[in-house]
Enzyme design. Structure first.
Site, PDB file in Angstrom:
ATOM      1  N   ASP A 318      31.703 -19.039  20.436  1.00  0.00           N
ATOM      2  CA  ASP A 318      31.765 -17.959  19.477  1.00  0.00           C
ATOM      3  C   ASP A 318      32.873 -16.896  20.091  1.00  0.00           C
ATOM      4  O   ASP A 318      32.933 -16.746  21.357  1.00  0.00           O
ATOM      5  CB  ASP A 318      30.500 -17.367  19.403  1.00  0.00           C
ATOM      6  CG  ASP A 318      29.765 -16.679  20.586  1.00  0.00           C
ATOM      7  OD1 ASP A 318      29.735 -17.471  21.504  1.00  0.00           O
ATOM      8  OD2 ASP A 318      29.246 -15.550  20.464  1.00  0.00           O
ATOM      9  N   GLU A 319      33.292 -16.237  19.246  1.00  0.00           N
ATOM     10  CA  GLU A 319      34.380 -14.932  19.397  1.00  0.00           C
ATOM     11  C   GLU A 319      34.990 -15.293  20.576  1.00  0.00           C
ATOM     12  O   GLU A 319      35.270 -14.267  21.433  1.00  0.00           O
ATOM     13  CB  GLU A 319      33.194 -13.700  19.545  1.00  0.00           C
ATOM     14  CG  GLU A 319      32.355 -13.538  18.451  1.00  0.00           C
ATOM     15  CD  GLU A 319      31.226 -12.434  18.888  1.00  0.00           C
ATOM     16  OE1 GLU A 319      31.368 -11.509  17.874  1.00  0.00           O
ATOM     17  OE2 GLU A 319      30.722 -12.611  19.850  1.00  0.00           O
TER      18      GLU A 319
HETATM   19  C1  TNX Z   1      27.743 -11.496  17.757  1.00  0.00           C
HETATM   20  S1  TNX Z   1      26.684 -14.050  17.249  1.00  0.00           S
HETATM   21  C2  TNX Z   1      27.822 -12.090  18.840  1.00  0.00           C
HETATM   22  C3  TNX Z   1      26.901 -12.004  20.058  1.00  0.00           C
HETATM   23  C4  TNX Z   1      26.497 -10.432  19.686  1.00  0.00           C
HETATM   24  C5  TNX Z   1      25.986 -10.331  18.483  1.00  0.00           C
HETATM   25  C6  TNX Z   1      25.481  -8.841  18.353  1.00  0.00           C
HETATM   26  C7  TNX Z   1      27.494 -14.392  18.023  1.00  0.00           C
HETATM   27  C8  TNX Z   1      27.559 -15.902  17.937  1.00  0.00           C
HETATM   28  N1  TNX Z   1      28.149 -13.373  18.828  1.00  0.00           N
HETATM   29  O1  TNX Z   1      27.862 -12.137  21.213  1.00  0.00           O
HETATM   30  O2  TNX Z   1      25.529 -10.237  20.945  1.00  0.00           O
HETATM   31  O3  TNX Z   1      27.007 -10.204  17.564  1.00  0.00           O
HETATM   32  O4  TNX Z   1      24.787  -8.682  17.009  1.00  0.00           O
END
Ligand code: TNX
Length: 512
Positions: A318-319
């Site tokens: 993710d991200e």
């Molecule tokens: C998004 S959900 C993220 C996390 C964070 C979260 C906080 C996701 C796959 N990545 O790294 O902890 O938001 O709400």
């Protein structure tokens, strides 16, 4: 005891009870008036009463159920093992009730006996959870149960929760308590988010710096911590004893600052990064065009696979905002091959759908419906964790003492009131493998914080995963949930007393 004396015994107990109380029996004789969570699939009430005074005898029809009987006695000390067909509770395996499948059970309550039968021990375990919810709270009360039959089986094969042990570290005992939380509501998956920017939490023997250095802190600069492989296996076993599979997540190529600080060769400039104790996301990446990265991923997944009896390894994904898109895809493609090489099935956050993932890999939708659509087009199964509905780190309302609100404020009704089938118009319901409620822990420092965000929303997610959509109504759920406040208190669970729920001081699981 023969049948006749059994009946006179029951009669004497009943009369004594009525005289003693000087009033009507206090519980309903209608099994359909239960307050079970998750709501069972089928119930037939027969309108009579099973009554029992002090001890509760248990008989198992198959030796393989001994562990389950021991578990029950450990949880509720009024149960005692006996070897007699007259036992109050009989546990039986009957391997050919098709509709019950591997996880379903039948719980039958007659005036004189309770029996739980299932195709597999897992079904018996869920039948026991149901029975324990039917029992009064305090051990010294006499047990009265309405008669009837519950036939129960899950809607989804995957019913999970995620715990982020990276942002703040939680030790083995906390994780075991969390496992007990989810087991009580028939969840079968614990996804552990083991690595992130703020900490690497699992021992990798051939990469000791990951824990010597990468586990040494957490959000806010606290001491952090990690699990040795022995401790990890202890948690895996504890979960397995409760029919829960632990899915380990190593979040790569982003969310990797702890690893980048531990091993310089993972950075494209060859210099070790700095440990990170803040809460930003999306700034770190493994160097995707260096072979050292793939050697690293290989040994990590090899060691992880060796301590993972379950079929899945979660690779995060993710991200990864600091990774170029083409590099990201190249990386995911190579990691897929490594996961397959160690005979595991890949799970990733929805972004991984952009890579070439195997047919059996699963995509966890948290943010992007278009990534889920992409995965569905390739035939991959989807796990639903839509942030605005299923993230337990979101605040309940603007006054919540901890939590985030970037995705939504999620009150107890919103957490409950959604149907997995209608989250994505473009994804066929057949591809939905199940749901998972994640708890990210940037704002969560200790067990009391966990309890506050998880309870009572967890029960709603458990019901979404288990119960048929047709039996799920917020108004009815709300009434059932109200009876759990005193149960949470008995287990010392510091729950959020949502104003939407009429938390009564009740210890009966039946609506009068
Ligand atoms: C998004 S959900 C993220 C996390 C964070 C979260 C906080 C996701 C796959 N990545 O790294 O902890 O938001 O709400």
């Amino acid at each position: 005891m023969n049948l006749e004396s059994k009946y006179s015994y029951v009669l004497i107990v009943l009369i004594t009870f009525l005289i003693g109380m000087g009033c009507e029996p206090k519980q309903s004789t209608n099994l359909a008036a239960h307050t079970l969570i998750p709501h069972p699939a089928e119930i037939v009430a027969t309108g009579e009463r099973f009554l029992l005074a002090s001890t509760f005898t248990v008989q198992i029809a198959d030796e393989s159920l001994q562990n389950l009987a021991d578990y029950l006695i450990g949880e509720k000390s009024l149960f005692k093992m006996v070897d007699s067909q007259d036992a109050d509770l009989l546990l039986t395996l009957n391997a050919n009730d098709q509709k019950l499948g591997e996880e379903g059970y039948e719980l039958e309550i007659t005036k004189s006996q309770i029996s739980i039968s299932a195709n597999q021990p897992q079904g018996i375990f869920y039948g026991l959870q149901t029975l324990m919810q039917l029992m009064p709270l305090s051990g010294d009360e006499s047990v009265e149960l309405p008669t009837g039959t519950i036939r129960d089986y899950p809607r989804y094969a995957y019913r999970g929760s995620m715990l982020d042990v990276s942002r703040h570290f939680f030790g083995v005992d906390d994780v075991k308590r969390y496992i007990d939380f989810i087991a009580a509501y028939k969840m079968n998956i614990l996804h552990l988010h083991l690595t992130d920017d703020q900490g690497w939490r699992i021992e990798i023997k051939s990469k000791p710096n990951l824990t010597a250095m990468g586990a040494s802190t957490e959000v806010g600069g606290g001491p952090g911590g990690f699990y040795t492989q022995m401790q990890y296996l202890e948690m895996v076993q504890y979960a397995a004893d409760r029919f829960i599979t632990i899915i380990p997540e190593i979040d790569i190529p982003g969310h990797t600052q702890a690893a980048l600080a531990s091993y310089p060769e993972l950075n494209c400039d060859g210099k070790a990064g700095k440990l990170y104790t803040g809460t930003k996301v999306g700034f770190s990446t493994l160097c995707t065009d260096s072979e050292a990265t793939y050697q690293f991923v290989d040994v990590v997944i090899q060691e992880l696979a060796a301590i993972t009896p379950g079929p899945y390894i979660h690779i995060g994904g993710d991200e990864s905002h600091a990774t170029k898109k083409e590099d990201y895809i190249y990386f995911i493609n190579r990691v897929q091959k490594i996961v397959s090489k160690y005979d595991k099935i890949l799970i990733g956050w929805d972004e991984v759908a952009q890579g070439e993932i195997d047919n059996e890999s699963m995509v966890q939708q948290w943010n992007s419906a278009s990534n889920a659509t992409l995965a569905a087009e390739k035939g991959n199964k989807i796990i639903l964790s839509p942030a605005k509905l299923a993230y337990m780190d979101m605040k309940y309302d603007s006054t919540s003492r901890i939590g985030y609100d970037w995705a939504a404020l999620i009150e107890v009704d919103q957490a409950y009131n959604w149907n997995p089938d209608t989250i994505n118009e473009t994804v066929s319901p057949q591809l939905i493998y199940g749901i998972e409620a994640p708890l990210w822990t940037e704002t969560v420092e200790n067990m009391k914080d966990i309890e506050y965000l998880v309870f009572p929303r967890l029960l709603g997610y458990a019901e979404i995963g288990w119960s048929p959509q047709s039996v799920r109504k917020w108004g009815d759920y709300r009434t059932r949930l109200a009876t759990y406040g005193s149960r949470f208190e008995a287990d010392d669970i510091g729950y959020y007393r949502s104003p939407l729920v009429d938390w009564g001081k009740r210890d009966s699981i039946f609506v009068k």
